[in-house]
Scaffold this motif. Structure first.
Motif, PDB file in Angstrom:
ATOM      1  N   LEU B 239       0.798  -1.029  -0.086  1.00 37.76           N
ATOM      2  CA  LEU B 239      -0.004  -0.089   0.096  1.00 37.76           C
ATOM      3  C   LEU B 239       1.147   1.298   0.088  1.00 37.76           C
ATOM      4  O   LEU B 239       0.540   2.192  -0.751  1.00 37.76           O
ATOM      5  CB  LEU B 239      -1.046   0.019   1.288  1.00 37.76           C
ATOM      6  CG  LEU B 239      -2.077  -0.845   1.159  1.00 37.76           C
ATOM      7  CD1 LEU B 239      -2.860  -1.113   2.533  1.00 37.76           C
ATOM      8  CD2 LEU B 239      -3.211  -0.271   0.169  1.00 37.76           C
ATOM      9  N   ILE B 267      -3.665  -2.608   9.591  1.00 31.35           N
ATOM     10  CA  ILE B 267      -3.181  -2.119   8.383  1.00 31.35           C
ATOM     11  C   ILE B 267      -2.700  -0.323   8.809  1.00 31.35           C
ATOM     12  O   ILE B 267      -3.791   0.016   9.317  1.00 31.35           O
ATOM     13  CB  ILE B 267      -4.055  -2.328   7.365  1.00 31.35           C
ATOM     14  CG1 ILE B 267      -4.031  -3.778   6.948  1.00 31.35           C
ATOM     15  CG2 ILE B 267      -3.730  -1.476   6.034  1.00 31.35           C
ATOM     16  CD1 ILE B 267      -2.983  -4.433   6.076  1.00 31.35           C
ATOM     17  N   LYS B 268      -1.580   0.022   8.486  1.00 27.22           N
ATOM     18  CA  LYS B 268      -1.607   1.457   8.846  1.00 27.22           C
ATOM     19  C   LYS B 268      -1.528   2.169   7.531  1.00 27.22           C
ATOM     20  O   LYS B 268      -1.745   3.565   7.549  1.00 27.22           O
ATOM     21  CB  LYS B 268       0.051   1.393   9.418  1.00 27.22           C
ATOM     22  CG  LYS B 268       0.135   0.832  10.515  1.00 27.22           C
ATOM     23  CD  LYS B 268       1.661   0.576  10.967  1.00 27.22           C
ATOM     24  CE  LYS B 268       1.899  -0.205  12.247  1.00 27.22           C
ATOM     25  NZ  LYS B 268       1.561  -1.678  11.774  1.00 27.22           N
ATOM     26  N   LEU B 270      -3.545   2.394   4.686  1.00 25.98           N
ATOM     27  CA  LEU B 270      -4.774   2.239   3.722  1.00 25.98           C
ATOM     28  C   LEU B 270      -5.198   3.542   3.198  1.00 25.98           C
ATOM     29  O   LEU B 270      -5.566   3.800   2.013  1.00 25.98           O
ATOM     30  CB  LEU B 270      -6.117   1.679   4.468  1.00 25.98           C
ATOM     31  CG  LEU B 270      -7.040   1.473   3.665  1.00 25.98           C
ATOM     32  CD1 LEU B 270      -6.816   0.309   2.618  1.00 25.98           C
ATOM     33  CD2 LEU B 270      -8.243   0.865   4.463  1.00 25.98           C
ATOM     34  N   GLY B 271      -4.659   4.653   3.862  1.00 28.83           N
ATOM     35  CA  GLY B 271      -4.882   6.098   3.251  1.00 28.83           C
ATOM     36  C   GLY B 271      -4.410   6.269   1.912  1.00 28.83           C
ATOM     37  O   GLY B 271      -4.565   7.257   1.180  1.00 28.83           O
ATOM     38  N   VAL B 273      -4.804   4.444  -0.704  1.00 28.80           N
ATOM     39  CA  VAL B 273      -5.666   4.140  -1.760  1.00 28.80           C
ATOM     40  C   VAL B 273      -6.356   5.396  -2.324  1.00 28.80           C
ATOM     41  O   VAL B 273      -6.668   5.536  -3.345  1.00 28.80           O
ATOM     42  CB  VAL B 273      -6.824   3.203  -1.230  1.00 28.80           C
ATOM     43  CG1 VAL B 273      -6.210   1.941  -0.827  1.00 28.80           C
ATOM     44  CG2 VAL B 273      -7.910   3.988  -0.217  1.00 28.80           C
ATOM     45  N   VAL B 274      -6.369   6.410  -1.314  1.00 29.69           N
ATOM     46  CA  VAL B 274      -6.979   7.803  -1.804  1.00 29.69           C
ATOM     47  C   VAL B 274      -5.915   8.593  -2.551  1.00 29.69           C
ATOM     48  O   VAL B 274      -6.109   9.038  -3.718  1.00 29.69           O
ATOM     49  CB  VAL B 274      -7.593   8.601  -0.638  1.00 29.69           C
ATOM     50  CG1 VAL B 274      -7.982   9.824  -1.169  1.00 29.69           C
ATOM     51  CG2 VAL B 274      -8.663   7.827   0.307  1.00 29.69           C
ATOM     52  N   THR B 275      -4.725   8.747  -1.876  1.00 27.68           N
ATOM     53  CA  THR B 275      -3.610   9.796  -2.335  1.00 27.68           C
ATOM     54  C   THR B 275      -3.145   9.191  -3.588  1.00 27.68           C
ATOM     55  O   THR B 275      -2.740   9.936  -4.325  1.00 27.68           O
ATOM     56  CB  THR B 275      -2.715  10.060  -1.315  1.00 27.68           C
ATOM     57  OG1 THR B 275      -2.108   8.617  -0.847  1.00 27.68           O
ATOM     58  CG2 THR B 275      -3.045  10.675  -0.217  1.00 27.68           C
ATOM     59  N   LYS B 276      -3.244   7.716  -3.704  1.00 28.24           N
ATOM     60  CA  LYS B 276      -2.561   7.283  -5.149  1.00 28.24           C
ATOM     61  C   LYS B 276      -3.581   6.835  -5.989  1.00 28.24           C
ATOM     62  O   LYS B 276      -3.331   6.093  -6.748  1.00 28.24           O
ATOM     63  CB  LYS B 276      -1.390   6.102  -4.628  1.00 28.24           C
ATOM     64  CG  LYS B 276      -0.301   6.838  -3.809  1.00 28.24           C
ATOM     65  CD  LYS B 276       0.524   7.575  -4.552  1.00 28.24           C
ATOM     66  CE  LYS B 276       1.516   8.228  -3.823  1.00 28.24           C
ATOM     67  NZ  LYS B 276       2.294   7.218  -3.333  1.00 28.24           N
ATOM     68  N   LYS B 277      -5.212   6.991  -5.788  1.00 28.05           N
ATOM     69  CA  LYS B 277      -6.081   6.540  -6.400  1.00 28.05           C
ATOM     70  C   LYS B 277      -6.039   5.115  -6.862  1.00 28.05           C
ATOM     71  O   LYS B 277      -5.877   4.693  -7.973  1.00 28.05           O
ATOM     72  CB  LYS B 277      -5.871   7.456  -7.838  1.00 28.05           C
ATOM     73  CG  LYS B 277      -5.407   8.780  -7.647  1.00 28.05           C
ATOM     74  CD  LYS B 277      -5.103   9.369  -8.969  1.00 28.05           C
ATOM     75  CE  LYS B 277      -4.604  11.117  -8.785  1.00 28.05           C
ATOM     76  NZ  LYS B 277      -4.498  11.432 -10.081  1.00 28.05           N
ATOM     77  N   VAL B 278      -6.015   4.079  -5.709  1.00 28.80           N
ATOM     78  CA  VAL B 278      -5.821   2.754  -5.931  1.00 28.80           C
ATOM     79  C   VAL B 278      -7.079   2.033  -6.034  1.00 28.80           C
ATOM     80  O   VAL B 278      -7.899   2.609  -5.050  1.00 28.80           O
ATOM     81  CB  VAL B 278      -4.846   2.614  -4.808  1.00 28.80           C
ATOM     82  CG1 VAL B 278      -4.766   0.971  -4.861  1.00 28.80           C
ATOM     83  CG2 VAL B 278      -3.415   2.793  -4.940  1.00 28.80           C
ATOM     84  N   THR B 279      -7.361   1.185  -6.487  1.00 26.82           N
ATOM     85  CA  THR B 279      -8.409   0.173  -6.640  1.00 26.82           C
ATOM     86  C   THR B 279      -8.077  -0.967  -5.874  1.00 26.82           C
ATOM     87  O   THR B 279      -6.971  -1.601  -6.375  1.00 26.82           O
ATOM     88  CB  THR B 279      -9.275  -0.183  -7.868  1.00 26.82           C
ATOM     89  OG1 THR B 279      -9.560   1.301  -8.374  1.00 26.82           O
ATOM     90  CG2 THR B 279     -10.467  -0.877  -7.656  1.00 26.82           C
TER      91      THR B 279
END
Lengths: 347, 347
Positions: B239, B267-268, B270-271, B273-279
């Motif tokens: 992540l 999990i530390k 997970l943020g 997913v937003v900043t890197k636009k991850v699905t």
């Protein structure tokens, strides 16, 4: 140009922890003159600045994000609305209303015309609402709910920060699409507001007691969609409440933006994405303005807003000198609706 | 039917922690006779049982998952390959090779014909490899890499458990598609095997030291796709290493299946997913067998396997009496390749 000019500047980058007023400087600066315009430049008088959670990332000094960091000594910038005072660009004339995503936090500033977009004056939408009901946060709601999660009638959605800039639009778009809507908000006033938007169940996440029990009671069968603005514990609870083929729209994690390694929330229930076959869509709305979904959004939301079947709560702070506090409030959830700064002067 | 029959039964459900041999019973039971068949039933002689990580969920007694829990006192069941010994079904004849997802862990058992599928005998694929290179874990690799993550030439992928049943296929499919492949495996032998499959960089996650540093060194520009079998710390590191528009295929979290609340990894990152636009795509392969992607998989992989440009490592444990240990080993990463139990008798 006899008016005076104030600039809101960053004093230092803030990698972690909560910013304070001392991190910003309210400085009197020269008002740029019309005669200093180079070719294809525009002198702008500011009407509104948009205050958004993503500013936290731009304060951090990181180079590893989707937006550039603010530079100490320079003015802040973001989305804004203004009026053209003077122009050497063939595309803009004195009196035009414009918007830009690189709008400086100053009463007056000069911009290249490439960064500006005209706003038609006959839309029936007020200047502030171009940052509100038709603004970036509303579009964020639309992209997540409609384009990514493909919300279906009969499904159950949980919306965090449901009275906020994004959440209030998610609630209303979900209701018009026939979903059962559960909202979380951070004060009793906000809870009442979200109920007034039509949400089926709304709880105050600060006073409801155990979050997991609260969500389970609100959605005994679980949730199909979680619209996540906040991250942290509510995201973890949502993960443990997802139904099969659930979707999570992850457009922000404001509860964690000021977290330090010591205070950061750690997620325990991510394993549910496998067992419940959940898709998590992390996204940033700026990637969608050039796609067909943007026109769908403008058409649907502006028509509904003018008819009165979508409400939108703007939270205006008046006066450029109050802009730093307006931003700090946002990080602490003290805003109520979409926060903008009304710069001052004649609108 | 003079052969004797062994049944592998569950003794108790194991909600958390590591199962042991005592949780299973190896029991001699009567061999079902041809005369006991009701209409549309089939008597099956077992050739192979598939051992898969998802069995851990079925041992837990939970009712809240995508597969039904095993019942204490009943035999285990899963995917298997067998031969029809006798049939009252018009669809199956003595000597046919069949597969089923409800294949009992017994030498001989009776099944309704609705749960069986014929395997053509002229495929050139050995019986064990119908659970291997063409089996469920390989299809899991295909769905995640090709159908969900839409892997593109030039991208970088990190594959956990890269020597395992799913991982070894991910590595090879990714290489043939022009990706840069980084593999993680749990022993030096496994590392060598994954290198032999063509992976560009492979590390032993047990001995490499700091995982984050190891991944950063292997992929200085970050990773576009993370194929996750394991969850836990490697997922967290992935992540934090994702590039913009990254995708994560999440088909299992075996590192957490035996975790208790005290030992579970939190999990530390997970943020990101937003900043890197991850699905993040959580999925279960059983939802895809009826979709067109299944035929794509069979066509591509069987052709490549017969041509010799896909390898596949089966890890056979011989003897039905060893089936419980074969399963327990899997939860501890002691398998090397796709683990199956070769039941015994004449194949």
């Amino acid at each position: 140009m006899a008016f005076s000019n104030i600039s809101i500047k960053l004093v230092r980058t803030i990698p972690a922890g909560s910013p304070t007023l001392k991190d910003f400087k309210v400085e009197a600066v020269d008002t740029p003159s019309e005669s200093s315009l180079k070719p294809n430049e525009v002198l702008i008088r500011s009407l509104y600045f948009s205050c958004d959670p993503y500013f936290r990332g731009r304060l951090s000094g990181t180079k590893d994000s989707y937006v550039t960091s603010f530079i100490p000594g320079n003015p802040l910038e973001g989305r804004g609305i203004g009026i053209v005072e003077a122009s050497t660009s063939p595309k803009f004339s004195k009196g035009d209303m414009i918007t830009s995503a690189a709008f400086k936090w100053e009463n007056y500033f000069i911009s290249s015309d490439a960064q500006l977009t005209n706003i038609p004056s006959n839309t029936g939408i007020s200047p502030g609402n171009h940052l509100g009901v038709l603004g970036m946060p509303s579009f964020t709601a639309y992209v997540g709910l409609v384009h990514l999660c493909k919300a279906q009638a009969g499904e159950t959605i949980l919306v965090s920060a449901a009275s906020g800039a994004v959440g209030q639009m998610v609630v209303q778009l979900a209701k018009t699409r026939g979903l059962r809507v559960i909202g979380a908000a951070g004060s009793d006033d906000k809870v009442e507001f979200v109920k007034s938007l039509g949400a089926d169940v709304v709880f105050n996440y600060k006073t409801c007691g155990n979050l997991g029990d609260t969500v389970k009671k609100a959605a005994p069968q679980g949730i199909d969609i979680y619209f996540d603005n906040v991250g942290g514990e509510l995201l973890d609870v949502a993960l443990s409440s997802m139904r099969f083929f659930g979707r999570i729209a992850a457009c922000g994690m404001i509860s964690q933006y000021n977290a330090t390694p010591e205070t950061a929330y750690h997620i325990k229930n991510l394993g549910n994405v496998v067992t419940k076959k959940v898709t998590i869509y992390g996204y940033i709305v700026s990637d969608y303005f050039a796609k067909p979904v943007y026109k769908d959004f403008i058409d649907e939301v502006s028509a509904r807003f003018k008819k009165g079947d979508i409400q939108y709560k703007l939270d205006e702070v008046v006066g450029i000198e109050n802009a730093p506090q307006a931003l700090l409030d946002l990080f602490e959830g003290k805003n109520f609706g979409k926060r903008v700064v009304k710069v001052g002067g004649v609108i």
